[in-house]
Write a protein that holds these residues in place. Structure first.
Motif, PDB file in Angstrom:
ATOM      1  N   GLN A 165       0.826  -1.200   0.000  1.00  0.00           N
ATOM      2  CA  GLN A 165       0.000   0.000   0.000  1.00  0.00           C
ATOM      3  C   GLN A 165       0.864   1.256   0.000  1.00  0.00           C
ATOM      4  N   HIS A 169      -5.853   2.637  -0.520  1.00  0.00           N
ATOM      5  CA  HIS A 169      -6.480   1.873  -1.601  1.00  0.00           C
ATOM      6  C   HIS A 169      -5.721   2.013  -2.920  1.00  0.00           C
ATOM      7  N   SER A 189      -3.906  -7.965  -0.024  1.00  0.00           N
ATOM      8  CA  SER A 189      -4.183  -6.695   0.663  1.00  0.00           C
ATOM      9  C   SER A 189      -5.487  -6.082   0.178  1.00  0.00           C
ATOM     10  N   LEU A 191      -8.633  -5.546   2.534  1.00  0.00           N
ATOM     11  CA  LEU A 191      -9.020  -4.151   2.724  1.00  0.00           C
ATOM     12  C   LEU A 191     -10.491  -3.942   2.377  1.00  0.00           C
ATOM     13  N   PRO A 227      -4.989  -5.241   6.241  1.00  0.00           N
ATOM     14  CA  PRO A 227      -4.082  -5.856   5.261  1.00  0.00           C
ATOM     15  C   PRO A 227      -2.734  -6.264   5.842  1.00  0.00           C
TER      16      PRO A 227
END
Length: 607
Positions: free
Chosen positions: A385, A390, A417, A421, A427
């Motif tokens: 990430q 996101h 992840s 998420l 995650p």
């Protein structure tokens, strides 16, 4: 030392050196045994589950598994050049001989889960994310600047190494899962993409920019000086069909090897590679260097480029400074001039392949994504990430240039992840792998696998006669193993995943296993700390990177200590043991990917 806990998945995983070294943790011995049994389609699917591109990787992987292969450490008479099992080339065997496996591929999801995912770039990391998420019901859209999927696998790896039809096939399996592919569409604004309402965005755009060299004469000779990555793409698209007779290639990585070999096929008769480092420190894979030299291309090391030489507006050559390597007390290398006169190498064209850089001009610096050193996005090495949770990065776009297999591993990790998420889970919590440990007994001293140790040396992959003529940019060089030779190569595998499992309560301390062990890797001795214990074994355990296998105290208060580093997995200890204290048990570890198995709720219910 404390007794070894074989319930810990890493205990035996580390003993399967090839799988442990593989970024995607492909169960190598498992698929090699399937090839030996003639079950090529099954072997292909084992690979496809883990590494997604078996046919592509069977030709192009940088093979971190092979230097780790136990065969290269323990076989007798292998001289100065240990020869591991040809793991990569056996992967290609599975792909070449598998037949039609379309019916064995996952089906597109019957229903959408309502979540939309964007993947920027259609290289191996993005395609892995798409492969993992699309069957779960995610609506995955892959955006690619080029007309077809594949990324640098298609545009920068030459066709004489990787045929187009192999790329089409293995990318097609993924796009056939209901993935929306948008080709000829370059994303030029992250803000605009964020505004399209995707639930998650994965950036797998690679490291698309080759480094240039700002040396005297660069601008004057620009017409005949080419950045290697761009030049290889232009060769693929047909924009470049020839090159000058004398070619210099600058750089020591795999891209440089692709450039010099391509130049030979496009008319270069006098092609040289010049590299700053020593030959042994080059980043190119050893086999890539060997292939280039096999085609008559010399590699000149310890040459630092100083200037492009030109006359009447045309490039005529380059000058280089001769250097040598000196090392300080910490082992850090420094290149110092030798004092010899500069060398002049005449040329008609120069290909610069001195590294790759990420290029993110399309990501606005005020969109919420934090950038750090080298103008790279700050990316969590576990979850992938960015500072926008996101928005995730993988492959070369995340941590700089590596190989396809690393990009695949990044794609798997990022897909987990995203899945966690978007299900409201953390995650950073990663799923445990699926592990099996199963006895191979079929009788008192019979096993369900062939435990003979083959004395054969590594088999060479034949080259095509047409490719040897160097007159075609598209004729594949390597033919691959035929089925008979592949079977012989599979027999060199030591079945490192079939573990020697010790049961203390059955042991009568007769030392029969010690007597019969061909590598002296078993010792019964008093316990102690690890450093001391390693020196007191029947054969000193010299590799601290591989753990010792230590039992609980026996009746004499000694412990059984086994050096896992040099065990042949030959089963002689288990066959010789009169009480069955040793057993041969197959260890199978499969990574858990995106889906119900990676989520907290399902795992808690299973527990």
């Amino acid at each position: 030392m404390e007794p070894t806990d074989i319930r810990n998945p890493d205990t035996f995983h580390k003993v399967v050196d090839c799988q442990w070294a593989c970024p995607a943790h492909t169960p190598v011995p498992e698929y090699i045994r399937l090839i030996a049994a003639g079950r090529h389609a099954d072997a292909y699917m084992v690979n496809w589950h883990s590494n997604v591109f078996p046919g592509i990787l069977g030709r192009t992987c940088d093979r971190p598994c092979e230097p780790a292969c136990r065969r290269g450490r323990v076989e007798e008479n292998n001289g100065d050049k240990p020869e591991p099992v040809a793991i990569c080339r056996l992967k290609r065997v599975a792909a070449d001989h598998k037949g039609d496996v379309r019916a064995r591929m996952p089906r597109p999801a019957a229903r959408s889960n309502g979540k939309r995912i964007a993947c920027v770039g259609a290289g191996p990391s993005s395609l892995t994310v798409a492969r993992d998420l699309a069957p779960l019901g995610y609506a995955v859209t892959v955006f690619e600047a080029d007309p077809k999927a594949g990324g640098f696998m298609r545009t920068q790896v030459p066709r004489f190494r990787l045929p187009e039809e192999v790329i089409d096939e293995e990318c097609g399996y993924i796009l056939g899962l209901g993935v929306a592919f948008v080709g000829d569409h370059r994303i030029d604004s992250m803000k605009a993409l964020l505004g399209e309402g995707f639930d998650a965005i994965f950036v797998g755009s690679g490291a698309p920019r080759g480094r240039d060299l700002d040396l005297p004469g660069r601008q004057e000779g620009a017409a005949n000086i080419h950045v290697g990555l761009d030049w290889l793409a232009n060769v693929y698209f047909g924009h470049v069909t020839e090159i000058g007779r004398r070619v210099l290639v600058l750089g020591g990585g795999n891209t440089a090897m692709d450039c010099c070999r391509s130049a030979r096929r496009l008319g270069g008769q006098d092609v040289k590679v010049l590299v700053r480092s020593g030959f042994d420190q080059m980043k190119a894979s050893p086999w890539e260097k060997e292939d280039a030299m096999e085609e008559g291309i010399p590699i000149l090391d310890f040459r630092v480029p100083k200037a492009f030489v030109h006359a009447s507006g045309r490039l005529t050559g380059m000058t280089f400074e001769r250097v040598r390597a000196e090392y300080d007390d910490t082992g850090r290398r420094k290149l110092v001039p030798t004092g010899e006169p500069d060398e002049f190498h005449p040329c008609d064209d120069v290909l610069i392949a001195v590294g790759q850089e990420n290029a993110f001009p399309w990501i606005e610096r005020d969109c919420g994504i934090e950038f750090g050193e080298w103008d790279m996005p700050v990316v969590d090495k576990v979850t992938h990430q960015s500072s926008l949770p996101h928005v995730l990065f993988g492959g070369d776009a995340a941590f700089g240039p590596k190989n396809i297999i690393w990009a695949v591993a990044h794609g798997h990790a990022a897909a987990i992840s995203i899945d966690r998420l978007l299900h409201g889970e953390d995650p950073r919590e990663r799923p445990d792998p699926m592990v099996q440990l199963e006895s191979q007994k079929m009788g008192i001293h019979e096993w369900s696998y062939d435990n003979a140790v083959s004395p054969d040396e590594r088999y060479a992959v034949p080259w095509s006669e047409a490719a040897k003529r160097l007159d075609s940019i598209s004729t594949e060089v390597e033919l691959g193993f035929d089925a008979a030779t592949a079977w012989k190569e599979t027999q060199r595998c030591l079945n490192c995943d079939v573990q020697t499992v010790f049961t203390r309560d059955k042991c009568i301390e007769c030392d029969a296993c010690v007597d019969i062990c061909p590598t002296d890797c078993i010792t019964f001795t008093a316990n102690g700390d690890e450093a001391d214990l390693r020196t007191r074994l029947t054969a000193p355990a010299l590799n601290p990177g591989q753990d010792l296998y230590v039992s609980e105290p026996l009746k004499t208060l000694r412990v059984m200590v086994k050096d896992e580093d040099v065990c042949l997995h030959c089963s002689l200890c288990a066959e010789r043991c009169p009480t069955g204290a040793w057993d041969m048990q197959k260890f199978l570890l499969l990574e858990t990917y995106a889906g119900p198995g990676c989520r907290d709720r399902r795992r808690k219910e299973a527990a």
